[in-house]
Scaffold this active site. Structure first.
Site, PDB file in Angstrom:
ATOM      1  N   GLY A 136       5.046   3.055   1.285  1.00  0.00           N
ATOM      2  CA  GLY A 136       6.068   3.326   0.262  1.00  0.00           C
ATOM      3  C   GLY A 136       5.406   3.618  -1.068  1.00  0.00           C
ATOM      4  O   GLY A 136       4.183   3.711  -1.152  1.00  0.00           O
ATOM      5  N   SER A 152       0.836  -1.202   0.000  1.00  0.00           N
ATOM      6  CA  SER A 152       0.000   0.000   0.000  1.00  0.00           C
ATOM      7  C   SER A 152       0.860   1.238   0.000  1.00  0.00           C
ATOM      8  O   SER A 152       2.022   1.222   0.384  1.00  0.00           O
ATOM      9  CB  SER A 152      -0.884   0.011   1.240  1.00  0.00           C
ATOM     10  OG  SER A 152      -0.052   0.182   2.372  1.00  0.00           O
ATOM     11  N   LYS A 153       0.246   2.305  -0.431  1.00  0.00           N
ATOM     12  CA  LYS A 153       0.914   3.583  -0.562  1.00  0.00           C
ATOM     13  C   LYS A 153       1.436   4.079   0.787  1.00  0.00           C
ATOM     14  O   LYS A 153       2.440   4.770   0.840  1.00  0.00           O
ATOM     15  CB  LYS A 153      -0.090   4.588  -1.126  1.00  0.00           C
ATOM     16  CG  LYS A 153       0.551   5.592  -2.058  1.00  0.00           C
ATOM     17  CD  LYS A 153      -0.477   6.468  -2.709  1.00  0.00           C
ATOM     18  CE  LYS A 153       0.158   7.661  -3.384  1.00  0.00           C
ATOM     19  NZ  LYS A 153       1.143   7.360  -4.381  1.00  0.00           N
ATOM     20  N   ARG A 154       0.723   3.703   1.839  1.00  0.00           N
ATOM     21  CA  ARG A 154       1.131   4.188   3.154  1.00  0.00           C
ATOM     22  C   ARG A 154       2.542   3.740   3.517  1.00  0.00           C
ATOM     23  O   ARG A 154       3.249   4.401   4.236  1.00  0.00           O
ATOM     24  CB  ARG A 154       0.142   3.721   4.225  1.00  0.00           C
ATOM     25  CG  ARG A 154      -0.774   4.838   4.678  1.00  0.00           C
ATOM     26  CD  ARG A 154      -1.859   4.331   5.593  1.00  0.00           C
ATOM     27  NE  ARG A 154      -2.709   3.373   4.907  1.00  0.00           N
ATOM     28  CZ  ARG A 154      -2.973   2.153   5.356  1.00  0.00           C
ATOM     29  NH1 ARG A 154      -2.424   1.732   6.466  1.00  0.00           N
ATOM     30  NH2 ARG A 154      -3.763   1.340   4.684  1.00  0.00           N
TER      31      ARG A 154
END
Ligand code: GLU
Length: 490
Positions: free
Chosen positions: A255, A251-253
Site C-alpha cells: 500500500g 512497506s510500499k508493496r
C-alpha cells in the site's frame, strides 16, 4: 521546559511513520506548553534527494503540524539544517580529541573492506579492530601534516553496559562489547548521524527525544557521546513500527507509505492525523474521533503502546469518510474541486452553465455519504456526467429487459412531461402515480427507474438525483432506457 524535535533526513518522501513521529513530538510539546523543533538532518550527502526538503516542509504544513522553530521560521538555536552547522560539529569533535575521547583513524577504505570480508567469512560480527586507537601522538601529528586522509572515531569503552531508560519501553541494557568505535567525522569533513544528532539535541536543548524504534540501537552510542561530552541526557521514547495487516513492517508493496500519496488521493489532513494519532496511542476509552486540539489536550506518552500498530487503511477510510461528511458545503466544494475538475475532464463536459457550482455541490452532497476519499469522486460522479449510460450489467438487465419496464417508463415519461415543475419531490410523486396507474410497485418499479437514471443498481436517493438533473435530462435518460428495453424485448 519541554522541547521536542522532529529530525528527518531528506532522503525521499515523508513516510507515514515519520509523520506519526512528528505528530507525537508536536502533541507532546504542545500538551506540556513546550516547543516543537524541526531540524533537517542532511549530513549524508550521498543519500540526499533533490526536492525532498521542500516536499517534507509542504507535507508537514499540510498536515497542520507547525514547528515553533525550524528552517523556515528560524529560532534561537538555529540554523536548523545540519549542513549549515558543519563548523560546529568540527569544534565539538576536536574537543573530544583533546580529551582523548575520540581519535584519528587513517585506515584506508580498502583495509576496512578486507577486514569486514575476513570477519564475515568467519561469521564474526563485522566491526572495526581499533587499529588506529593507540597511535602515538607523534605518528598522528606526522600523518596529519602529510595530509593523509582520515576520519575521527569515538573511543568506546571496552567493557561494561549502557542502560537506556526508555519512557515507552522501560530499562534496556546494551553491552558495550557490541559497540565498535563509531565514526564521528567522515573523511569529507561531514559528521555522522550520531555526532550531529547528539550535538544538535544538546545545543537545541531537546528535553525529549521521541523517535522510531529503528533508532533504538543507536541510543547507547548516543548515551556514550553525551557522557564523553559531559552533557546531561535527554529523555528517550522509542515508538514502535507501523505494520502491514499481516504484521510485517509497513512497506510500499502492500500500500501507500508516503504521506504525500494520501494527500494526493484526497484524504483530509485532519483525518490522516486523527488516524495516525491512534496508531500506537489510545485515549484510555473507546473514543476515536479527535481534532488536533483534542489530541493535544489528551495526549500522553504513558498511553503509547510498546507493540507495533497495524496501519489498517479501512479504518483510515472510515475516519476520512466521517470528516468528509462533516465538512460545511463551501469547504466540501473547495476540497473536492480538483477531483470534480478531473470528472468533468473525463466526461468532456463543456456546458459549465449547466454544471455550475450549485449543481456540482448538490451532486457532491448526493454522493458524500458513500465517499471514503475524494479520489473516488470521478468514479462516483460518472453516471451524473456521462452522455450515455451502459445498461449491460446483469442487475440492470434484470429490470430493464423485463415485461414491466416498458409500461413503467412509458407512464413515467408521460407524467413527467405533464408536471409543471420537476424537482426531487415532484419526480418521486410521479413515480408513486405510476404505481397508482399501472399497479406495479416496490422493487420492480423503483429499480427500473434507478437503472434508467443511473445505469446502476445502487447510488444516491432517487429524489436527490432527480433534483440535480433538469426535466430534459430526466426525460432523456428515461427515454434512452425505454428504447433499450424496446429493442431487447422486441
Ligand atoms: N535523521 C534521523 C531520521 O531520518 C533522525 C533520527 C532521530 O530522530 O534521532 O529519522
Amino acid at each position: 521546559m519541554v522541547r521536542t524535535r522532529f529530525a528527518p533526513s531528506p532522503t525521499g518522501f515523508l513516510h507515514v511513520g515519520g509523520l506519526r513521529t512528528a505528530l507525537y513530538n508536536y502533541l507532546y510539546a504542545r500538551k506540556n506548553n513546550g516547543r516543537f523543533i524541526l531540524r533537517i538532518e542532511d549530513t549524508d550527502q550521498r543519500r540526499k534527494v533533490p526536492g525532498a526538503v521542500e516536499n517534507l516542509l509542504a507535507t508537514l504544513d499540510w498536515s497542520g503540524i507547525k514547528p515553533d522553530e525550524g528552517p523556515q521560521i528560524g529560532g534561537d538555536a538555529g540554523p536548523y539544517v545540519q549542513s549549515e552547522r558543519l563548523e560546529l560539529y568540527r569544534q565539538y569533535v576536536s574537543q573530544l580529541i583533546d580529551n582523548e575521547q575520540a581519535y584519528y583513524c587513517f585506515c584506508p577504505a580498502e583495509r576496512l573492506k578486507q577486514l569486514k570480508g575476513w570477519q564475515t567469512a568467519r561469521k564474526i560480527p563485522p566491526r572495526y579492530d581499533n587499529h588506529c586507537r593507540n597511535l602515538s601522538a607523534n605518528e598522528v601529528k606526522r600523518r596529519l601534516e602529510s595530509d593523509e586522509q582520515h576520519i575521527i572515531r569515538m573511543k568506546v569503552p571496552t567493557e561494561g553496559a549502557i542502560e537506556v531508560d526508555d519512557l515507552i519501553r522501560g530499562k534496556i541494557t546494551f553491552p558495550v562489547s557490541q559497540i565498535d568505535d563509531q565514526v564521528l567525522l567522515k573523511s569529507d569533513g561531514f559528521p555522522t548521524y550520531h555526532l550531529a544528532n547528539v550535538v544538535d539535541d544538546h545545543l537545541m536543548q531537546i528535553s525529549h527525544v521521541i523517535r522510531g524504534e529503528e533508532w533504538l540501537p543507536s541510543t547507547p552510542k548516543h548515551v556514550l557521546l553525551y557522557r564523553s561530552f559531559g552533557w546531561d541526557l535527554p529523555k528517550f521514547a522509542h515508538l514502535s513500527l507501523l505494520l502491514n495487516p499481516d504484521k510485517s513492517k509497513l512497506s510500499k508493496r502492500q500500500g501507500d507509505v508516503a504521506a504525500e500519496d494520501y494527500r494526493q488521493k484526497g484524504y483530509l489532513p485532519e483525518a490522516l492525523i486523527n488516524f495516525l494519532a491512534l496508531l500506537g496511542w489510545n485515549p484510555g476509552d473507546d473514543r476515536e474521533i479527535f481534532s488536533m486540539d483534542e489530541l493535544i489536550s489528551e495526549f500522553s506518552l504513558e498511553r503509547v503502546s510498546k507493540s507495533g500498530a497495524i496501519f489498517g487503511v479501512e479504518k483510515l477510510n472510515w475516519i476520512n469518510g466521517l470528516y468528509i461528511r462533516n465538512l460545511p458545503p463551501a469547504q466540501l466544494l473547495s476540497c473536492a474541486r480538483p477531483y470534480l475538475d478531473e470528472s468533468l475532464r473525463r466526461h468532456n463536459v463543456k456546458n459549465r452553465n449547466y454544471w455550475n457550482d450549485e449543481r456540482l455541490l448538490a451532486m457532491l452532497i448526493a454522493i458524500k455519504d458513500g465517499l471514503s476519499s475524494f479520489s473516488e469522486i470521478p468514479q462516483k460522479t460518472a453516471f451524473f456526467l456521462a452522455d450515455t449510460l451502459s445498461y449491460e450489467a446483469p442487475e440492470i438487465q434484470e429490470y430493464l429487459i423485463s415485461p414491466t419496464s416498458i409500461p413503467i417508463l412509458t407512464t413515467l415519461i408521460r407524467l413527467i412531461d405533464e408536471e409543471s415543475i420537476i424537482n426531487g419531490d415532484t419526480f418521486v410523486t410521479a413515480i408513486k402515480n405510476v404505481q397508482k396507474e399501472i399497479g406495479i410497485k416496490g422493487k420492480p418499479l423503483w429499480m427500473t427507474v434507478r437503472a434508467a437514471l443511473t445505469g446502476a443498481s445502487q447510488g444516491p436517493e432517487i429524489h436527490q438525483i432527480a433534483a440535480i438533473f433538469d426535466r430534459e435530462t430526466c426525460l432523456a435518460r428515461l427515454t434512452a432506457a425505454l428504447n433499450y428495453a424496446k429493442s431487447h424485448l422486441g
